[in-house]
Design a protein around this motif. Structure first.
Motif, PDB file in Angstrom:
ATOM      1  N   LYS A 100      16.951 -20.255 -35.517  1.00 46.38           N
ATOM      2  CA  LYS A 100      17.194 -19.366 -34.375  1.00 46.38           C
ATOM      3  C   LYS A 100      17.843 -20.092 -33.195  1.00 46.38           C
ATOM      4  O   LYS A 100      18.475 -19.465 -32.360  1.00 46.38           O
ATOM      5  CB  LYS A 100      15.883 -18.711 -33.918  1.00 46.38           C
ATOM      6  CG  LYS A 100      14.962 -19.617 -33.126  1.00 46.38           C
ATOM      7  CD  LYS A 100      14.076 -18.791 -32.151  1.00 46.38           C
ATOM      8  CE  LYS A 100      13.353 -19.698 -31.192  1.00 46.38           C
ATOM      9  NZ  LYS A 100      12.014 -20.100 -31.606  1.00 46.38           N
ATOM     10  N   SER A 250       8.933 -23.822 -25.845  1.00 45.21           N
ATOM     11  CA  SER A 250      10.090 -24.700 -25.801  1.00 45.21           C
ATOM     12  C   SER A 250      10.112 -25.565 -24.548  1.00 45.21           C
ATOM     13  O   SER A 250       9.440 -25.263 -23.573  1.00 45.21           O
ATOM     14  CB  SER A 250      11.355 -23.847 -25.861  1.00 45.21           C
ATOM     15  OG  SER A 250      12.421 -24.590 -26.379  1.00 45.21           O
ATOM     16  N   GLY A 286       8.009 -26.772 -32.186  1.00 49.84           N
ATOM     17  CA  GLY A 286       9.107 -27.258 -31.334  1.00 49.84           C
ATOM     18  C   GLY A 286       8.573 -27.769 -30.018  1.00 49.84           C
ATOM     19  O   GLY A 286       7.418 -28.165 -29.912  1.00 49.84           O
ATOM     20  N   GLY A 287       9.428 -27.761 -29.029  1.00 52.25           N
ATOM     21  CA  GLY A 287       8.987 -28.132 -27.690  1.00 52.25           C
ATOM     22  C   GLY A 287       9.594 -29.407 -27.151  1.00 52.25           C
ATOM     23  O   GLY A 287       9.588 -29.643 -25.939  1.00 52.25           O
ATOM     24  N   GLU A 335       9.457 -28.949 -35.490  1.00 56.39           N
ATOM     25  CA  GLU A 335      10.520 -27.956 -35.571  1.00 56.39           C
ATOM     26  C   GLU A 335      11.371 -28.072 -34.316  1.00 56.39           C
ATOM     27  O   GLU A 335      11.455 -27.144 -33.515  1.00 56.39           O
ATOM     28  CB  GLU A 335       9.891 -26.562 -35.683  1.00 56.39           C
ATOM     29  CG  GLU A 335       8.911 -26.450 -36.849  1.00 56.39           C
ATOM     30  CD  GLU A 335       8.119 -25.146 -36.865  1.00 56.39           C
ATOM     31  OE1 GLU A 335       8.125 -24.416 -35.848  1.00 56.39           O
ATOM     32  OE2 GLU A 335       7.500 -24.863 -37.897  1.00 56.39           O
ATOM     33  N   SER A 336      11.945 -29.242 -34.108  1.00 52.83           N
ATOM     34  CA  SER A 336      12.704 -29.476 -32.883  1.00 52.83           C
ATOM     35  C   SER A 336      14.093 -28.871 -32.984  1.00 52.83           C
ATOM     36  O   SER A 336      14.917 -29.313 -33.769  1.00 52.83           O
ATOM     37  CB  SER A 336      12.827 -30.976 -32.647  1.00 52.83           C
ATOM     38  OG  SER A 336      11.541 -31.547 -32.614  1.00 52.83           O
ATOM     39  N   GLY A 337      14.328 -27.860 -32.174  1.00 50.70           N
ATOM     40  CA  GLY A 337      15.631 -27.183 -32.199  1.00 50.70           C
ATOM     41  C   GLY A 337      16.499 -27.599 -31.027  1.00 50.70           C
ATOM     42  O   GLY A 337      17.587 -28.152 -31.186  1.00 50.70           O
ATOM     43  N   ARG A 338      15.978 -27.348 -29.854  1.00 53.89           N
ATOM     44  CA  ARG A 338      16.720 -27.645 -28.631  1.00 53.89           C
ATOM     45  C   ARG A 338      17.183 -29.110 -28.598  1.00 53.89           C
ATOM     46  O   ARG A 338      18.343 -29.408 -28.328  1.00 53.89           O
ATOM     47  CB  ARG A 338      15.814 -27.354 -27.428  1.00 53.89           C
ATOM     48  CG  ARG A 338      16.461 -27.545 -26.083  1.00 53.89           C
ATOM     49  CD  ARG A 338      15.438 -27.361 -24.977  1.00 53.89           C
ATOM     50  NE  ARG A 338      14.879 -26.012 -24.943  1.00 53.89           N
ATOM     51  CZ  ARG A 338      15.455 -24.977 -24.346  1.00 53.89           C
ATOM     52  NH1 ARG A 338      16.590 -25.128 -23.716  1.00 53.89           N
ATOM     53  NH2 ARG A 338      14.891 -23.799 -24.367  1.00 53.89           N
ATOM     54  N   TYR A 537      20.409 -22.157 -28.181  1.00 51.68           N
ATOM     55  CA  TYR A 537      20.043 -20.803 -27.761  1.00 51.68           C
ATOM     56  C   TYR A 537      21.174 -19.985 -27.125  1.00 51.68           C
ATOM     57  O   TYR A 537      21.052 -18.771 -27.017  1.00 51.68           O
ATOM     58  CB  TYR A 537      18.852 -20.808 -26.781  1.00 51.68           C
ATOM     59  CG  TYR A 537      17.586 -21.361 -27.402  1.00 51.68           C
ATOM     60  CD1 TYR A 537      16.857 -20.597 -28.308  1.00 51.68           C
ATOM     61  CD2 TYR A 537      17.133 -22.633 -27.120  1.00 51.68           C
ATOM     62  CE1 TYR A 537      15.706 -21.091 -28.893  1.00 51.68           C
ATOM     63  CE2 TYR A 537      15.983 -23.148 -27.699  1.00 51.68           C
ATOM     64  CZ  TYR A 537      15.268 -22.376 -28.584  1.00 51.68           C
ATOM     65  OH  TYR A 537      14.126 -22.861 -29.169  1.00 51.68           O
TER      66      TYR A 537
HETATM   67  C1  LIG Z   1      11.711 -21.389 -31.076  1.00 46.23           C
HETATM   68  C2  LIG Z   1      10.815 -22.107 -31.958  1.00 46.23           C
HETATM   69  C3  LIG Z   1      11.018 -23.477 -32.212  1.00 46.23           C
HETATM   70  C4  LIG Z   1      12.078 -24.298 -31.529  1.00 46.23           C
HETATM   71  O1  LIG Z   1      11.619 -24.846 -30.350  1.00 46.23           O
HETATM   72  P1  LIG Z   1      12.471 -25.947 -29.553  1.00 46.23           P
HETATM   73  O2  LIG Z   1      11.743 -26.083 -28.283  1.00 46.23           O
HETATM   74  O3  LIG Z   1      13.848 -25.431 -29.415  1.00 46.23           O
HETATM   75  O4  LIG Z   1      12.440 -27.189 -30.342  1.00 46.23           O
HETATM   76  C5  LIG Z   1      10.189 -24.083 -33.142  1.00 46.23           C
HETATM   77  N1  LIG Z   1       9.203 -23.395 -33.755  1.00 46.23           N
HETATM   78  C6  LIG Z   1       8.976 -22.084 -33.518  1.00 46.23           C
HETATM   79  C7  LIG Z   1       7.880 -21.406 -34.220  1.00 46.23           C
HETATM   80  C8  LIG Z   1       9.770 -21.405 -32.613  1.00 46.23           C
HETATM   81  O5  LIG Z   1       9.520 -20.117 -32.353  1.00 46.23           O
END
Ligand SMILES: *Cc1c(COP(=O)(O)O)cnc(C)c1O
Length: 629
Positions: A100, A250, A286-287, A335-338, A537
């Motif tokens: 996402k 996040s 994430g976070g 689950e690091s996205g950002r 995002y």
């Molecule tokens: C949005 C989300 C993430 C991504 O978080 P970031 O802060 O971007 O790393 C990871 N896990 C879940 C369940 C999320 O909803």
């Protein structure tokens, strides 16, 4: 290749937030460093833009840099590996990228390709995202973690994918979801791979505070969790429960929140282990934040930690908790996205024109001027550094009185226009004085608010939705002329006709300022601005306000010889495409327009020879870019 930054570059704090990615050249150009080849000279961004322009790729433009993305993936994995070695942690790290955060194929494909060496996987929060994940060839040990609300179809696909060798984990969000999974698993006769999402009670600070703690919309409390464990045990599926998931929200600003959350997550994990749940994976969600401002503080747009610190805190915390509870070390998942994708792309646009709130000269007094006009003009005669505040107070007073007189019909439009110009000329002088005397005062703050408006070729709603919606800050800088001091201050306005379509908060070296130092617009060439760190995002949250569509998108690879390769170009939406999103058929529109032209010819209002020009103009627009070309 160390080089000294031009003086004006320091205004924007580029050396603080641009670390290892963005810098400035002696000629005043903003430049990109190649983090994969730090010894190669930085690449002038205006030169890249000029090259792209020659290839027919115009701004506004989203520019992705391959090595920026890869560096983040490498950094995260290497930091975990290093901490694992340092703390004698006895299990590996297996990260997943949450789709996402950036679903674009160019981004996800590259993450998967580069991440394979690290067994990096994907996180899917919905059916479409699972469909994306299953179209990728992951490494044998990589995970697909399925979060979010799931129906039977979602669950069926996730379970069946195990037959292809995918490690697809269904994370149970509620006891009800457990029932769906039990039913589908029994019907298929396949053991699922399961996780449970626990709701931690620790609250984090920052923008996503409300997504943590008791009131978080996701995850199970202790009572629900025990019911699910008992139920799975009852139907003989407890051996499938391998992963425990929690997610804090996040951009966690304070690393101690990460530590506290990891500690709490470990309590759940060790307790469940003692209950006989055969957990093997601890997923901390994430976070991991990005230091957008470069402040290194626990504020909304910054973080007080590095990636290395984040990873070592997690490894240390989990190792300690597991050892204390005599439990085996779980495989660590985040689950690091950002943090993986934010820095990998930037938005570049040109400034179309400016609205200035000052004037270089003032008209001379006229005999029939109202005395307030004379008074206003006289302010200049006593304007000096020690009386700046007084002069500004006076100028505003006379102007406001004149406006009141104009509204009541006592001053005419021409006189009002002269007064306006005298006032703006005074502001020009005042701004110069304040700039050269004291840098910071109430007055200088006030003066920033009467900044120029620079009208820019982009849509905030399409390209920077979080700036509009949640006050997200991104570094924004002029991409050229940084070897000359900026002579103006501006707020940025986009080309939607929405008064919300503006940016009036800027990251500078020492402050968050209400206006951006900029240069007077050059007449002979474009003036580009860059918005950095927009890779997380922003791309799919954007909307079609005023029907401005997707911008052009290019992915480049920086070459060791100083050039670059254009890896991929995605042309921005045409007007025809955008119209089809809102249920118009472009062919119908052209037909309707053509009919009106033919009717006008029949009625003798239009020459037959004009038909081609009119229809051609309409058709050209239909096929063109939604932005200024
Ligand atoms: C949005 C989300 C993430 C991504 O978080 P970031 O802060 O971007 O790393 C990871 N896990 C879940 C369940 C999320 O909803």
């Amino acid at each position: 290749m160390p080089h000294k930054l031009p003086l004006s570059a320091s205004i924007y704090g580029i050396d603080r937030w641009g670390k290892g990615l963005v810098t400035t050249l002696q000629n005043g150009d903003v430049a990109l460093c190649d983090p994969a080849n730090p010894h190669v000279a930085p690449f002038s961004l205006p030169a890249i833009l000029q090259d792209l322009q020659q290839r027919g790729i115009a701004s506004p433009l989203l520019l992705r840099v391959k090595s920026f993305l890869e560096t983040q993936i490498a950094q995260l994995n290497n930091a975990f590996d290093k901490a694992i070695a340092q703390y004698n942690y006895r299990a590996p790290y297996r990260g997943v990228f949450p789709i996402k955060v950036n679903q674009q194929a160019q981004v996800v494909d590259r993450i998967v390709d580069f991440g394979r060496q690290y067994d990096f996987g994907l996180e899917a929060g919905s059916k479409p995202e699972l469909v994306i994940a299953l179209a990728h060839k992951l490494s044998k040990d990589a995970l697909i973690v399925c979060n979010g609300v799931k129906d039977a179809e979602f669950v069926r696909l996730a379970i069946l994918s195990l037959r292809l060798g995918f490690n697809t984990v269904i994370v149970l969000e509620s006891p009800k979801e457990a029932e769906i999974v039990i039913e589908v698993a029994q019907e298929l006769g396949i053991d699922p791979l399961l996780g449970v999402r626990v709701k931690l009670t620790n609250q984090i600070s920052g923008k996503w505070q409300s997504s943590s703690g008791d009131r978080s919309a996701f995850g199970m409390n202790t009572d629900q969790l025990m019911r699910v464990v008992d139920r799975l045990r009852g139907v003989g599926l407890l051996h499938c429960l391998k992963l425990q998931h929690s997610h804090l929200g996040s951009q966690v600003p304070d690393v101690n929140d990460v530590r506290r959350a990891a500690t709490e997550a470990c309590r759940y994990y060790t307790e469940m282990t003692h209950e006989g749940v055969p957990l093997t994976h601890l997923d901390l969600g994430g976070g991991l934040g990005v230091d957008y401002t470069g402040e290194q503080r626990a504020t909304e747009n910054s973080v007080n930690y590095t990636v290395e610190e984040y990873c070592s805190n997690i490894v240390e915390t989990v190792a300690y908790a597991m050892d204390a509870a005599n439990a085996p070390h779980p495989i660590l998942v985040t689950e690091s996205g950002r943090a993986v994708s934010a820095t990998s792309s930037m938005l570049v646009f040109d400034v179309l024109e400016s609205t200035l709130f000052d004037a270089p000269d003032a008209p001379s007094a006229q005999s029939d001027d109202h005395h307030f006009v004379t008074d206003l003009a006289a302010v200049l005669s006593y304007l000096k550094p020690e009386r700046v505040q007084e002069c500004w107070n006076d100028a505003r007073f006379y102007r406001d009185e004149l406006r009141a007189l104009f509204r009541r019909g006592h001053v005419d439009l021409r006189q009002m226009a002269r007064a306006e110009r005298i006032y703006l000329n005074l502001m020009t002088h005042i701004k110069d004085l304040v700039r050269t005397t004291e840098p910071e005062s109430d007055l200088s703050d006030e003066l920033k608010k009467i900044a120029d408006v620079y009208h820019c070729n982009f849509s905030l709603f399409q390209s920077l939705p979080d700036v509009w919606a949640i006050d997200q800050l991104h570094p924004i800088v002029p991409l050229q002329m940084l070897n000359t001091p900026p002579d103006r201050r501006a707020v940025l306005s986009d080309i939607t006709c929405d008064s919300d379509g503006k940016i009036d908060k800027f990251i500078l070296a020492n402050e968050i300022a209400p206006s951006l130092p900029v240069h007077s617009l050059p007449e002979d060439r474009p003036y580009y601005l860059g918005v950095f760190f927009v890779g997380a995002y922003q791309e799919t949250l954007g909307d079609l306000h005023n029907l401005f569509g997707d911008t052009n998108v290019v992915t480049i690879d920086l070459r060791a010889d100083g050039g670059f390769d254009l890896l991929h170009e995605q042309e921005g939406d045409t007007i025809a495409e955008v119209l089809s999103y809102v249920e118009y058929d472009p062919a119908d529109c052209i037909a309707a327009f053509r009919k009106m032209v033919d009717e006008a010819i029949s009625a003798g209002k239009l020459a037959t020879s004009e038909r081609k020009t009119l229809i051609g103009a309409y058709r050209d627009s239909m096929n063109g870019y939604t932005y200024f070309e």
